[in-house]
Design an enzyme around this catalytic site. Structure first.
Site, short mmCIF file in Angstrom:
data_model
loop_
_atom_site.label_atom_id
_atom_site.label_comp_id
_atom_site.label_asym_id
_atom_site.label_seq_id
_atom_site.Cartn_x
_atom_site.Cartn_y
_atom_site.Cartn_z
N GLY B 31 0.80 -1.23 0.00
CA GLY B 31 0.00 0.00 0.00
C GLY B 31 0.82 1.27 0.00
O GLY B 31 0.28 2.36 -0.17
N CYS B 240 -27.23 -9.93 -16.34
CA CYS B 240 -26.67 -9.64 -17.66
C CYS B 240 -27.67 -10.05 -18.74
O CYS B 240 -28.19 -11.16 -18.72
CB CYS B 240 -25.35 -10.39 -17.83
SG CYS B 240 -24.67 -10.23 -19.51
N CYS B 243 -25.71 -13.04 -20.87
CA CYS B 243 -25.38 -14.36 -20.32
C CYS B 243 -26.21 -14.70 -19.09
O CYS B 243 -26.09 -15.79 -18.55
CB CYS B 243 -23.89 -14.45 -20.00
SG CYS B 243 -23.42 -13.63 -18.45
N CYS B 265 -22.38 -7.82 -18.96
CA CYS B 265 -21.15 -7.95 -18.18
C CYS B 265 -20.10 -6.99 -18.70
O CYS B 265 -19.88 -6.90 -19.92
CB CYS B 265 -20.59 -9.37 -18.31
SG CYS B 265 -21.62 -10.64 -17.59
N CYS B 271 -18.26 -13.12 -19.74
CA CYS B 271 -19.57 -13.19 -20.39
C CYS B 271 -19.53 -14.21 -21.54
O CYS B 271 -20.41 -15.06 -21.67
CB CYS B 271 -19.97 -11.80 -20.89
SG CYS B 271 -21.71 -11.64 -21.31
#
Ligand SMILES: Nc1ncnc2c1ncn2[C@@H]1O[C@H](COP(=O)(O)OP(=O)(O)OP(=O)(O)O)[C@@H](O)[C@H]1O
Ligand SMILES: [Mg+2]
Lengths: 266, 289
Positions: B31, B240, B243, B265, B271
């Protein structure tokens, strides 16, 4: 939650001696003296005024005491801990918990882009407060205590008058229940009537919270109203110190006599 | 075939060593933003030159590279960067998340869980999470050093005060290993929970700002919030339309010139994989036809 945040603030051992002990504090700017050989004790709940003409070293002394400037010589002992030699993180923590600093210009002490509530809540969040509702409640409570309508909690400081900004700065500083407050000309830029109201408010808060205060001012009327004791500075040195009434009514040093008489003529 | 007019992966070996040192330091201090001497790349900054330099420093000839932009493999940006490395490093490329050893991404984490041995490289525009609150670089550095992060919650407080909830939905700040506050780059906050505990190495490169930071595998990452306004990884409340997935992050797109909308997606590989496996959505071509 708020209790957890605040418990961080009160963990030091019970206080029996002075809150602050200052010994031989000296700061140079190159060859020029900022302040020199300043020594005094400050007791819990005591208000110490620092007076003196422009350039006499008042702000320099205050900055050294609050850890904003590092002195060249001398010691500052707060509640038994040497704040000059302590590590920066520890000093910063003190600055967010036990100490508060009220600047002359509220712009230096406020975040102008953050709402009033955010300004007051910042210190709480900085010491770990994580409950939004509790932070907001504390902020709202503090706005009320400094006579700002809690309805303005989401307004920015820009939308406030100078006097309100100064009161907001005070709320932001006092919300974590500090023990020692540094103030540099807190009434400096304000109209006389606004000044009077602010002084009144300050006096009440200092009394109710039992705050120890070191207040720099060149206004002897402010000093007389707020300070238990006075230190008079000239050329970076303390040339006279004592109870406020004593110093103002029966000044010993020739310089203090001049200072007092020049004000009385105004 | 690699183009021999260039050094492998475009950057010279000394530069790659310098970048690798920054990456290793970043992994050692999760970080923490490590400064590095960003090089000019033959593309504009907005195209993720930070990510490209990190990728260049990581690639080996055996690597298989995937590049996505907002989850898609087929945008101009993704296609160009993929072509750039195919040409300068001669590495194999793929659109399949599970086939890739290095994935460079802009604004998304793939839906499929990444695995040990994979590296996810993020393109970062603004690495400093405190920037909008405190413009002075000297001060933000000090705040990180002293863990002085009260201001971060002030930002979230202001969000709630103004919008009734934490309105930050991209680049949602996180705390890493209980120490550094980090900007995860402009991924949707939906992706935040995947940052922590991930098996893959995550590297973040900011070209213009000359910073690299990192999350080692299985790192602890927490999204900042309040007790009474907890972090929520939200997405559009739809499935979606192609899909049928109800768990993937969706883009809302205009489907035709009458302005009707559909959700699909954002992760095109995910997808396509679902459709190949026989999953169908509301507007799947087979059903419309
Ligand atoms: N940053 C600095 N660099 C160099 N000299 C400084 C600096 N700040 C203050 N001084 C000098 O130190 C001395 C004390 O200044 P200081 O600001 O402490 O006075 P003051 O009593 O607060 O004055 P005022 O009432 O005008 O605010 C002055 O001679 C001043 O010129
Ligand atoms: Mg001054």
């Amino acid at each position: 939650m708020m209790e957890r945040a605040l418990s961080i603030l009160s963990k030091e051992k019970p206080q029996d001696g002075p809150l602050l002990q200052v010994e031989g504090l000296t700061k140079f700017y190159g060859a020029r003296i900022g302040c020199a050989d300043v020594s005094f004790d400050l007791w819990p709940g005591e208000v110490l005024g620092i007076v003196g003409e422009s350039g006499s070293g008042k702000s320099t002394l205050l900055s050294c005491l609050a850890g904003h400037l590092s002195p060249d010589r001398g010691r500052v002992i707060y509640a038994g801990r040497d704040t000059v030699s302590m590590a920066e993180p520890e000093r910063r923590m003190l600055g967010r918990t036990d100490w508060a600093f009220v600047h002359q210009n509220p712009r230096d002490g406020l975040r102008m882009g953050v709402s009033a509530g955010g300004n007051v809540g910042e210190r709480l969040m900085a010491v770990g407060a994580r409950n939004y509702g509790a932070i907001r409640e504390a902020a709202s409570d503090w706005l009320g205590r400094v006579e700002i309508s809690p309805g303005r909690i989401d307004d920015r400081p820009r939308q406030f008058s100078g006097g309100m900004q100064q009161r907001l700065q005070i709320a932001r500083n006092l919300v974590t229940g500090p023990k020692l407050v540094f103030m540099d000309e807190p009434t400096g830029g304000l109209d006389v009537s606004v000044q009077a109201r602010l002084l009144d408010l300050l006096r009440g808060l200092v009394r109710d919270m039992g705050l120890a205060v070191i207040i720099v001012t060149h206004d002897l009327a402010v000093a007389r109203l707020l300070a238990h004791r006075l230190m008079v500075m000239k050329d970076g040195r303390v040339i006279e110190a004592g109870l406020t009434d004593q110093v103002l009514d029966d000044p010993q040093a020739a310089y203090t006599q001049l200072l007092v008489s020049s004000v009385l003529q105004v | 075939m690699s183009d021999h007019a260039y050094n492998f992966a475009y950057l010279d070996e000394q530069t790659k060593r310098m970048i690798r040192r920054a990456i290793l330091k970043g992994i050692a201090v999760p970080g923490y933003q490590v400064p590095f001497a960003s090089r000019e790349m033959p593309m504009p900054y907005g195209w993720g030159t930070g990510g490209v330099q990190v990728t260049a420093a990581c690639l080996t000839p055996e690597d298989v590279l995937k590049v996505i932009d907002q989850g898609a493999d087929d945008t101009t940006n993704a296609v160009s960067i993929r072509a750039f490395f195919a040409r300068t490093a001669g590495v194999a490329t793929t659109e399949a998340t599970d086939q890739a050893s290095v994935i460079q991404t802009r604004h998304r984490i793939p839906e499929a869980a990444l695995t040990e041995g994979q590296i996810l490289v993020y393109q970062v525009p603004i690495p400093e999470p405190l920037r909008f609150l405190e413009p002075r670089e000297s001060e933000t550095r000090r705040m990180h050093a002293l863990e002085d992060y009260g201001l971060m919650h002030v930002k979230l407080y202001e969000d709630i005060a103004r919008h009734g909830e934490i309105a930050t939905s991209y680049a949602y700040p996180v705390k890493v290993e209980g120490r550094y506050v980090m900007d995860p780059s402009p991924i949707p906050k939906f992706d935040n929970p995947k940052l922590g505990g991930m098996a893959a190495i995550q590297l973040f490169g900011a070209g213009r700002e000359q910073r690299i930071y990192a999350l080692p595998p299985y790192c602890d990452v927490v999204s900042l919030d309040f007790e009474d306004h907890p972090f929520v990884a939200s997405k559009a409340d739809h499935a979606c339309d192609l899909c049928g997935s109800e768990v993937s992050y969706l883009d809302e797109v205009i489907a035709d010139d009458r302005g009707s909308r559909m959700f699909c997606c954002s992760d095109t590989d995910y997808c396509a994989g679902r459709r190949a496996a026989g999953h169908r959505g509301r507007l799947s071509p087979e059903e419309v036809a």
